[in-house]
Design a protein around this motif. Structure first.
Motif, PDB file in Angstrom:
ATOM      1  N   ASN A 195      81.759 -39.399 -46.688  1.00  0.00           N
ATOM      2  CA  ASN A 195      81.044 -39.460 -47.963  1.00  0.00           C
ATOM      3  C   ASN A 195      79.554 -39.698 -47.768  1.00  0.00           C
ATOM      4  O   ASN A 195      78.717 -39.005 -48.337  1.00  0.00           O
ATOM      5  N   TYR A 196      79.239 -40.708 -46.966  1.00  0.00           N
ATOM      6  CA  TYR A 196      77.837 -41.114 -46.792  1.00  0.00           C
ATOM      7  C   TYR A 196      77.470 -41.046 -45.314  1.00  0.00           C
ATOM      8  O   TYR A 196      78.347 -41.143 -44.433  1.00  0.00           O
ATOM      9  N   GLU A 197      76.156 -40.932 -45.068  1.00  0.00           N
ATOM     10  CA  GLU A 197      75.719 -40.801 -43.677  1.00  0.00           C
ATOM     11  C   GLU A 197      76.151 -42.007 -42.826  1.00  0.00           C
ATOM     12  O   GLU A 197      76.544 -41.853 -41.677  1.00  0.00           O
ATOM     13  N   GLU A 198      76.094 -43.200 -43.413  1.00  0.00           N
ATOM     14  CA  GLU A 198      76.451 -44.385 -42.619  1.00  0.00           C
ATOM     15  C   GLU A 198      77.925 -44.338 -42.169  1.00  0.00           C
ATOM     16  O   GLU A 198      78.290 -44.908 -41.143  1.00  0.00           O
ATOM     17  N   ASP A 199      78.765 -43.619 -42.968  1.00  0.00           N
ATOM     18  CA  ASP A 199      80.184 -43.522 -42.609  1.00  0.00           C
ATOM     19  C   ASP A 199      80.402 -42.763 -41.298  1.00  0.00           C
ATOM     20  O   ASP A 199      81.384 -42.998 -40.592  1.00  0.00           O
ATOM     21  N   LEU A 200      79.498 -41.833 -40.988  1.00  0.00           N
ATOM     22  CA  LEU A 200      79.659 -41.065 -39.746  1.00  0.00           C
ATOM     23  C   LEU A 200      79.633 -42.009 -38.560  1.00  0.00           C
ATOM     24  O   LEU A 200      80.412 -41.875 -37.622  1.00  0.00           O
ATOM     25  N   HIS A 201      78.684 -42.951 -38.621  1.00  0.00           N
ATOM     26  CA  HIS A 201      78.508 -43.860 -37.488  1.00  0.00           C
ATOM     27  C   HIS A 201      79.662 -44.863 -37.431  1.00  0.00           C
ATOM     28  O   HIS A 201      80.154 -45.194 -36.358  1.00  0.00           O
ATOM     29  N   THR A 202      80.107 -45.303 -38.611  1.00  0.00           N
ATOM     30  CA  THR A 202      81.239 -46.232 -38.651  1.00  0.00           C
ATOM     31  C   THR A 202      82.483 -45.576 -38.056  1.00  0.00           C
ATOM     32  O   THR A 202      83.128 -46.118 -37.150  1.00  0.00           O
ATOM     33  N   MET A 203      82.816 -44.369 -38.527  1.00  0.00           N
ATOM     34  CA  MET A 203      84.060 -43.733 -38.093  1.00  0.00           C
ATOM     35  C   MET A 203      84.000 -43.289 -36.632  1.00  0.00           C
ATOM     36  O   MET A 203      84.969 -43.451 -35.891  1.00  0.00           O
ATOM     37  N   SER A 204      82.850 -42.746 -36.217  1.00  0.00           N
ATOM     38  CA  SER A 204      82.767 -42.307 -34.815  1.00  0.00           C
ATOM     39  C   SER A 204      82.827 -43.526 -33.900  1.00  0.00           C
ATOM     40  O   SER A 204      83.475 -43.498 -32.853  1.00  0.00           O
ATOM     41  N   GLY A 205      82.202 -44.636 -34.322  1.00  0.00           N
ATOM     42  CA  GLY A 205      82.222 -45.860 -33.521  1.00  0.00           C
ATOM     43  C   GLY A 205      83.634 -46.408 -33.387  1.00  0.00           C
ATOM     44  O   GLY A 205      84.064 -46.819 -32.300  1.00  0.00           O
ATOM     45  N   LEU A 206      84.382 -46.395 -34.490  1.00  0.00           N
ATOM     46  CA  LEU A 206      85.762 -46.916 -34.454  1.00  0.00           C
ATOM     47  C   LEU A 206      86.642 -46.044 -33.550  1.00  0.00           C
ATOM     48  O   LEU A 206      87.488 -46.550 -32.818  1.00  0.00           O
ATOM     49  N   LEU A 207      86.422 -44.737 -33.604  1.00  0.00           N
ATOM     50  CA  LEU A 207      87.216 -43.840 -32.749  1.00  0.00           C
ATOM     51  C   LEU A 207      86.885 -44.080 -31.272  1.00  0.00           C
ATOM     52  O   LEU A 207      87.778 -44.205 -30.427  1.00  0.00           O
ATOM     53  N   LEU A 208      85.589 -44.175 -30.975  1.00  0.00           N
ATOM     54  CA  LEU A 208      85.176 -44.341 -29.572  1.00  0.00           C
ATOM     55  C   LEU A 208      85.623 -45.686 -28.991  1.00  0.00           C
ATOM     56  O   LEU A 208      85.740 -45.824 -27.780  1.00  0.00           O
ATOM     57  N   ALA A 209      85.876 -46.651 -29.879  1.00  0.00           N
ATOM     58  CA  ALA A 209      86.283 -47.977 -29.394  1.00  0.00           C
ATOM     59  C   ALA A 209      87.740 -47.969 -28.909  1.00  0.00           C
ATOM     60  O   ALA A 209      88.193 -48.927 -28.287  1.00  0.00           O
ATOM     61  N   GLN A 210      88.483 -46.905 -29.193  1.00  0.00           N
ATOM     62  CA  GLN A 210      89.901 -46.867 -28.795  1.00  0.00           C
ATOM     63  C   GLN A 210      90.020 -46.604 -27.296  1.00  0.00           C
ATOM     64  O   GLN A 210      89.318 -45.749 -26.748  1.00  0.00           O
ATOM     65  N   GLU A 211      90.951 -47.333 -26.662  1.00  0.00           N
ATOM     66  CA  GLU A 211      90.953 -47.324 -25.192  1.00  0.00           C
ATOM     67  C   GLU A 211      91.415 -46.009 -24.563  1.00  0.00           C
ATOM     68  O   GLU A 211      91.065 -45.735 -23.423  1.00  0.00           O
ATOM     69  N   ASP A 212      92.145 -45.184 -25.304  1.00  0.00           N
ATOM     70  CA  ASP A 212      92.558 -43.904 -24.710  1.00  0.00           C
ATOM     71  C   ASP A 212      91.620 -42.752 -25.074  1.00  0.00           C
ATOM     72  O   ASP A 212      91.910 -41.594 -24.811  1.00  0.00           O
ATOM     73  N   ILE A 213      90.495 -43.106 -25.683  1.00  0.00           N
ATOM     74  CA  ILE A 213      89.504 -42.073 -26.013  1.00  0.00           C
ATOM     75  C   ILE A 213      88.318 -42.231 -25.072  1.00  0.00           C
ATOM     76  O   ILE A 213      87.745 -43.318 -24.947  1.00  0.00           O
ATOM     77  N   GLU A 214      87.957 -41.129 -24.416  1.00  0.00           N
ATOM     78  CA  GLU A 214      86.806 -41.196 -23.511  1.00  0.00           C
ATOM     79  C   GLU A 214      85.702 -40.283 -24.042  1.00  0.00           C
ATOM     80  O   GLU A 214      85.952 -39.111 -24.361  1.00  0.00           O
ATOM     81  N   LEU A 215      84.504 -40.835 -24.134  1.00  0.00           N
ATOM     82  CA  LEU A 215      83.371 -40.012 -24.593  1.00  0.00           C
ATOM     83  C   LEU A 215      82.877 -39.159 -23.435  1.00  0.00           C
ATOM     84  O   LEU A 215      82.560 -39.661 -22.357  1.00  0.00           O
ATOM     85  N   ILE A 216      82.822 -37.849 -23.667  1.00  0.00           N
ATOM     86  CA  ILE A 216      82.328 -36.928 -22.627  1.00  0.00           C
ATOM     87  C   ILE A 216      80.869 -36.603 -22.888  1.00  0.00           C
ATOM     88  O   ILE A 216      80.069 -36.492 -21.970  1.00  0.00           O
TER      89      ILE A 216
END
Ligand code: 0O2
Length: 233
Positions: A110-131
């Protein structure tokens, strides 16, 4: 017969130099379809769960909608040729390493700040690796395009093997997505080229929409009086 992403004979027509059997070629195609579609589903589910939990905690769903796509096999081959990968069907490992947008997910928030919130929460998961991450929000492209791109690797557990599969994510606000969709359509309708005047006008639209994004966000905080509510993320 199950639904097939692509049939071997159709790809063989385009790549007559491939010397493997039809069965081997079909195996390559079916593997791409299975592994990348599974990776897309894994990441989509993670995002859905995060959004549901966010709703439970804050009565608010940051994700407006999600779109996903498996790149067409024709586009994979075209991109391989652009990347200088010769004899791509015999170089599937190189394609997997270098073409990182075979599986793609667009997350419209919905809002620009949500992009950072959601991407941050996803990246914090231990089986997700940022390439790889490309922040076209803070550094828009020359065209005016804004979005947060990242490629993550996710494990996919198959019957007798585990594959680590890359997925490209594009996080956009509704306003960023509206601009990108319309600009893409105009460019596509005009066979990929637009005059300098039109390019400048579209860039101005992107800037105006960015200002609207910022204003909407300020209005939201004002109405909800929740300035710091999500800062914990
Ligand atoms: P699709 O079907 O949308 O995926 P590449 O250009 O892919 O070889 P790279 O570095 O991955 O290399 O490109 P980039 O620019 O980081 O990301 C490419 C994708 O971002 C595009 O995918 C678009 O989805 C989007 N994009 C980038 N720039 C623009 C732009 O100016 N306008 C619009 N509308 N979208 C843009 P594809 O390849 O177009 O295909």
């Amino acid at each position: 017969m199950p639904f097939r992403y692509y049939h071997a004979d159709r790809i063989r027509e385009k790549m007559p130099e491939y010397k493997g059997t039809d069965e081997e070629l079909q195996e390559i195609i079916d593997d791409i379809s299975l592994q990348y579609n599974s990776a897309i589903r894994e990441v989509e589910t993670k995002l859905q769960i995060l959004s549901d939990d966010f709703d439970k905690k804050h009565s608010y769903m940051p994700i407006h909608h999600i779109q996903s796509r498996l790149k067409s096999f024709d586009s994979i081959l075209e991109k391989a040729s652009r990347y200088g990968i010769v004899d791509p069907l015999n170089n599937i490992d190189r394609i997997r390493r270098e073409i990182l947008d075979i599986g793609g997910i667009r997350v419209i928030c919905n809002y620009e700040e949500d992009l950072h919130t959601m991407s941050g929460l996803l990246l914090a998961q231990e089986d997700i690796e940022l390439i790889r991450m490309k922040d076209y929000c803070n550094s828009p492209k020359e065209s005016g395009y804004r979005s947060l791109h990242m490629v993550v690797a996710v494990p996919v557990y198959l019957v007798n093997r585990k594959k680590i599969v890359p997925v490209e994510l594009q996080f956009r606000s509704i306003a960023m997505d509206a601009w990108a969709s319309l600009e893409h359509e105009l460019r596509y309708k005009n066979k990929g080229t637009l005059s300098d005047d039109i390019v400048d006008a579209l860039k101005e639209c992107a800037q105006t929409l960015h200002e609207v994004d910022e204003r909407m966000s300020r209005i939201r905080h004002h109405v909800l009086n929740d300035e710091n509510e999500y800062s914990q993320y």
